[in-house]
Scaffold this motif. Structure first.
Motif, mmCIF file in Angstrom:
data_model
loop_
_atom_site.group_PDB
_atom_site.id
_atom_site.type_symbol
_atom_site.label_atom_id
_atom_site.label_comp_id
_atom_site.label_asym_id
_atom_site.label_seq_id
_atom_site.Cartn_x
_atom_site.Cartn_y
_atom_site.Cartn_z
ATOM 1 N N GLY A 110 0.783 -1.234 0.000
ATOM 2 C CA GLY A 110 0.000 0.000 0.000
ATOM 3 C C GLY A 110 0.809 1.275 0.000
ATOM 4 O O GLY A 110 0.245 2.368 0.007
ATOM 5 N N SER A 111 2.149 1.189 -0.001
ATOM 6 C CA SER A 111 2.969 2.384 -0.175
ATOM 7 C C SER A 111 2.844 2.844 -1.627
ATOM 8 O O SER A 111 2.743 2.017 -2.526
ATOM 9 C CB SER A 111 4.435 2.076 0.140
ATOM 10 O OG SER A 111 4.575 1.606 1.462
ATOM 11 N N THR A 112 2.870 4.141 -1.836
ATOM 12 C CA THR A 112 2.641 4.644 -3.190
ATOM 13 C C THR A 112 3.681 5.678 -3.594
ATOM 14 O O THR A 112 4.283 6.336 -2.739
ATOM 15 C CB THR A 112 1.231 5.255 -3.320
ATOM 16 O OG1 THR A 112 0.982 5.617 -4.685
ATOM 17 C CG2 THR A 112 1.083 6.488 -2.433
ATOM 18 N N VAL A 113 3.883 5.800 -4.886
ATOM 19 C CA VAL A 113 4.720 6.866 -5.441
ATOM 20 C C VAL A 113 3.854 7.903 -6.156
ATOM 21 O O VAL A 113 4.364 8.824 -6.766
ATOM 22 C CB VAL A 113 5.774 6.299 -6.429
ATOM 23 C CG1 VAL A 113 6.839 5.505 -5.692
ATOM 24 C CG2 VAL A 113 5.107 5.450 -7.516
ATOM 25 N N MET A 114 2.535 7.732 -6.079
ATOM 26 C CA MET A 114 1.617 8.641 -6.751
ATOM 27 C C MET A 114 1.368 9.895 -5.914
ATOM 28 O O MET A 114 1.018 9.802 -4.737
ATOM 29 C CB MET A 114 0.281 7.954 -7.015
ATOM 30 C CG MET A 114 0.297 6.904 -8.106
ATOM 31 S SD MET A 114 -1.388 6.272 -8.363
ATOM 32 C CE MET A 114 -1.160 5.259 -9.819
ATOM 33 N N SER A 419 13.281 7.913 9.199
ATOM 34 C CA SER A 419 12.760 7.600 7.856
ATOM 35 C C SER A 419 13.305 6.268 7.354
ATOM 36 O O SER A 419 12.570 5.472 6.752
ATOM 37 C CB SER A 419 13.125 8.709 6.868
ATOM 38 O OG SER A 419 12.568 9.943 7.262
ATOM 39 N N ALA A 420 14.593 6.009 7.601
ATOM 40 C CA ALA A 420 15.219 4.775 7.114
ATOM 41 C C ALA A 420 14.609 3.547 7.788
ATOM 42 O O ALA A 420 14.217 2.584 7.108
ATOM 43 C CB ALA A 420 16.726 4.827 7.365
ATOM 44 N N VAL A 421 14.500 3.581 9.113
ATOM 45 C CA VAL A 421 14.000 2.412 9.843
ATOM 46 C C VAL A 421 12.531 2.154 9.539
ATOM 47 O O VAL A 421 12.125 1.016 9.258
ATOM 48 C CB VAL A 421 14.208 2.585 11.363
ATOM 49 C CG1 VAL A 421 13.541 1.450 12.127
ATOM 50 C CG2 VAL A 421 15.697 2.633 11.688
ATOM 51 N N THR A 422 11.717 3.202 9.579
ATOM 52 C CA THR A 422 10.284 2.999 9.369
ATOM 53 C C THR A 422 9.958 2.675 7.913
ATOM 54 O O THR A 422 9.020 1.922 7.643
ATOM 55 C CB THR A 422 9.473 4.223 9.830
ATOM 56 O OG1 THR A 422 9.928 5.398 9.148
ATOM 57 C CG2 THR A 422 9.615 4.415 11.332
ATOM 58 N N SER A 423 10.724 3.213 6.962
ATOM 59 C CA SER A 423 10.501 2.861 5.559
ATOM 60 C C SER A 423 10.857 1.400 5.308
ATOM 61 O O SER A 423 10.136 0.680 4.610
ATOM 62 C CB SER A 423 11.333 3.763 4.643
ATOM 63 O OG SER A 423 10.905 5.098 4.717
ATOM 64 N N ASP A 442 2.058 11.296 2.572
ATOM 65 C CA ASP A 442 3.055 11.608 1.547
ATOM 66 C C ASP A 442 3.252 10.401 0.642
ATOM 67 O O ASP A 442 2.597 9.366 0.809
ATOM 68 C CB ASP A 442 4.388 12.013 2.202
ATOM 69 C CG ASP A 442 4.256 13.276 3.032
ATOM 70 O OD1 ASP A 442 3.580 14.208 2.567
ATOM 71 O OD2 ASP A 442 4.810 13.320 4.153
ATOM 72 N N ASN A 443 4.173 10.506 -0.321
ATOM 73 C CA ASN A 443 4.445 9.374 -1.205
ATOM 74 C C ASN A 443 5.944 9.140 -1.304
ATOM 75 O O ASN A 443 6.753 10.012 -0.970
ATOM 76 C CB ASN A 443 3.828 9.609 -2.590
ATOM 77 C CG ASN A 443 4.462 10.776 -3.319
ATOM 78 O OD1 ASN A 443 5.506 10.628 -3.950
ATOM 79 N ND2 ASN A 443 3.840 11.950 -3.239
ATOM 80 N N PHE A 444 6.314 7.961 -1.783
ATOM 81 C CA PHE A 444 7.708 7.521 -1.766
ATOM 82 C C PHE A 444 8.497 7.970 -3.003
ATOM 83 O O PHE A 444 9.654 7.577 -3.155
ATOM 84 C CB PHE A 444 7.764 5.993 -1.652
ATOM 85 C CG PHE A 444 7.424 5.479 -0.282
ATOM 86 C CD1 PHE A 444 8.411 5.002 0.568
ATOM 87 C CD2 PHE A 444 6.111 5.478 0.175
ATOM 88 C CE1 PHE A 444 8.104 4.526 1.834
ATOM 89 C CE2 PHE A 444 5.788 5.004 1.430
ATOM 90 C CZ PHE A 444 6.782 4.527 2.280
ATOM 91 N N ARG A 452 14.196 3.137 -3.518
ATOM 92 C CA ARG A 452 12.945 2.494 -3.925
ATOM 93 C C ARG A 452 13.181 1.043 -4.342
ATOM 94 O O ARG A 452 12.334 0.175 -4.105
ATOM 95 C CB ARG A 452 12.300 3.296 -5.061
ATOM 96 C CG ARG A 452 11.484 4.494 -4.573
ATOM 97 C CD ARG A 452 11.045 5.388 -5.710
ATOM 98 N NE ARG A 452 12.094 6.330 -6.074
ATOM 99 C CZ ARG A 452 12.227 6.888 -7.266
ATOM 100 N NH1 ARG A 452 11.381 6.574 -8.237
ATOM 101 N NH2 ARG A 452 13.185 7.740 -7.502
ATOM 102 N N LEU A 453 14.333 0.762 -4.936
ATOM 103 C CA LEU A 453 14.657 -0.619 -5.299
ATOM 104 C C LEU A 453 14.825 -1.493 -4.054
ATOM 105 O O LEU A 453 14.394 -2.650 -4.029
ATOM 106 C CB LEU A 453 15.927 -0.662 -6.153
ATOM 107 C CG LEU A 453 15.798 -0.129 -7.589
ATOM 108 C CD1 LEU A 453 17.159 -0.085 -8.265
ATOM 109 C CD2 LEU A 453 14.833 -0.990 -8.399
#
Length: 480
Positions: A110-114, A419-423, A442-444, A452-453
């Motif tokens: 459910g994470s999005t880049v949109m 941000s690093a740990v929670t992402s 927000d979006n990724f 992202r990879l």
């Protein structure tokens, strides 16, 4: 490794996905939106499926091995994410963003880049919703349910896709178990669609949010997540209830429908799951009442919704909790870390593993005092084998090692610690929202491409409970 066995199944799954994509294509035609992205995707996916079916159609079931089962499952999910990214790619996304969105959908992350989600075609947003719903019970489980005569290889495939410490069979035939689970899944989803529609939600949004909730996916057709449909307070309550249902073991619910509610209440994992939900939600409500300007009702609403959303790895949000106090964020982080029940559509470690882990520790403490005592680890009144206990401990160690390594890599690529740990955690646990740089609304897309990879890999490996993918990267797996 018999690649005929592997790619014949992968090819059939691709053909199944090509058929599914006719639904958003028809919707694009209905809404007078571009149909070409879906038509191209159907043709490409269908061609891949046909080539695999023609070239690798001869399989010898007697030679079917466990390695091939793990290969089929891991590659099916990877190929599914690749081919399902085509509509996103042809709608203007970059290749990495399209792959990210597709992998996030099929793994129910459910994470999005949109950004500005409402500006995208409704058919494409419906494809996101449908994609996560298909991933809720799994593309391989769907294949087992609809393709007859899978026999022994079907059992191995099912075990490879659902590799938890417990096994829930509803029928001696694994294909029958898959069919029962899928029919139950469809039935509960249909019920939620009807309830949302009766509460004033549009037909389109009813389907989109029902797919999101029941798959524990979290994709919404709005930038503000679930907020646009919460004008009716009952909608709020209904979504919380169905998120909790989606996070419960489906086989357990089905059995309790025939054996009575006491069968459900006797299950230790379910009891811990509900107790954790009530306790942590109440604690968060108290913190919000203390630290924010919310009144009591508002504190309870946001607390119970966000805890149910994050612990079931659904990821729908009602508020930008990135603005809450550190105490509230710690509670939310704890919910993200647990996951829900085994045999559900949720991600994460699942409560059964936490139960086994804590009982293993308690047993070791006991054996320090009574070194000669024989004390098995028990679950639901039964002694677990040492193999099951050790595999659970191994999984938990590996889970946190992967979380640590991916967090470090994200930090090296420029993300701050939070941000690093929670992402890394939200991708590995298939949760969705994050903290810090990427808040819940927000979006990724702001992350570097390499980041992202890494998150794409975490989604893939997390959805298949680590080992199914990890095995592909070991030398022993490929040795004869």
């Amino acid at each position: 490794m018999n690649f005929n066995n592997v790619f014949s199944i992968v090819g059939k799954i691709m053909l199944l996905l090509a058929l599914v994509q006719t639904v958003p294509a028809a919707l694009a035609f209905y809404y007078h939106e571009p149909v070409s992205p879906f038509l191209a995707s159907i043709i490409i996916t269908g061609m891949i499926g046909l080539i695999c079916h023609i070239k690798f159609q001869k399989t010898d079931e007697d030679e079917w091995t466990v390695r091939e089962s793990y290969s089929v499952v891991a590659l099916s999910w990877l190929f599914s994410a690749l081919v399902c990214s085509i509509p996103f790619l042809l709608s203007g996304m970059s290749p990495i963003n399209a792959f990210f969105e597709s992998m996030s959908g099929v793994t129910t992350t459910g994470s999005t880049v949109m950004a500005n989600i409402e500006l995208f075609p409704k058919s494409l947003l419906f494809w996101r919703a449908l994609l996560q719903w298909l991933g809720g019970l799994g593309v391989v489980a769907l294949f087992i349910a609809v393709i007859p005569k899978v026999n022994m290889k079907g059992r191995q495939l099912y075990k490879a896709e659902f590799s938890g410490p417990t096994e829930d069979k509803l029928s001696p035939k694994i294909s029958s178990t898959a069919k029962i689970l899928w029919l139950f899944y469809i039935g509960v989803t249909a019920l939620l669609v009807i309830l949302l529609f009766l509460l004033g939600v549009s037909a389109y949004d009813s389907f989109a949010f029902a797919f999101s909730v029941m798959s524990s996916g979290g994709f919404a057709p709005y930038t503000d997540s679930v907020l646009p449909i919460l004008s009716n307070p009952l909608t709020f309550v209904i979504i919380i209830i169905f998120m909790i249902i989606a996070g419960t073991n489906f086989a357990l619910i089905y059995k309790s429908m025939t054996k009575g509610i006491r069968y459900l209440l006797k299950d230790e994992e379910f009891r811990v799951y509900i107790a954790f939900f009530l306790l942590v939600s109440s604690a968060l409500a108290i913190i919000l009442l203390r630290d924010t300007d919310y009144d009591l009702i508002m504190s309870i609403k946001h607390a119970f919704f966000q805890i149910s959303s994050l612990m079931t790895t659904t990821g729908l949000v009602t508020v930008d909790f990135n603005m809450w106090s550190d105490a509230a964020k710690i509670i939310l982080f704890l919910a993200m870390l647990t996951g829900s029940c085994s045999g559900s559509t949720s991600g994460g470690p699942t409560f059964v593993r936490w139960i086994i882990l804590f009982r293993y520790v308690r047993r070791d403490v006991f054996k320090f005092i009574h070194p000669n005592a024989v004390k098995p680890v028990k679950y639901n009144g039964r002694s677990l084998s040492e193999e099951t206990v050790h595999s659970t401990i191994s999984f938990m160690i590996l889970y946190f090692v992967i979380l640590l390594v991916s967090s470090v890599l994200l930090g090296i690529l420029g993300l701050d610690l939070v941000s690093a740990v929670t992402s890394a955690l939200t991708a590995l646990g298939n949760v969705g929202p994050s903290f810090g740089l990427i808040g819940p609304l927000d979006n990724f897309s702001v992350l570097p491409a390499a980041s992202r990879l890494i998150l794409i890999f975490n989604m893939w490996i997390g959805r298949l409970e680590l080992y199914t993918v990890i095995l592909l990267f070991t030398r022993e797996f490929w040795k004869r």
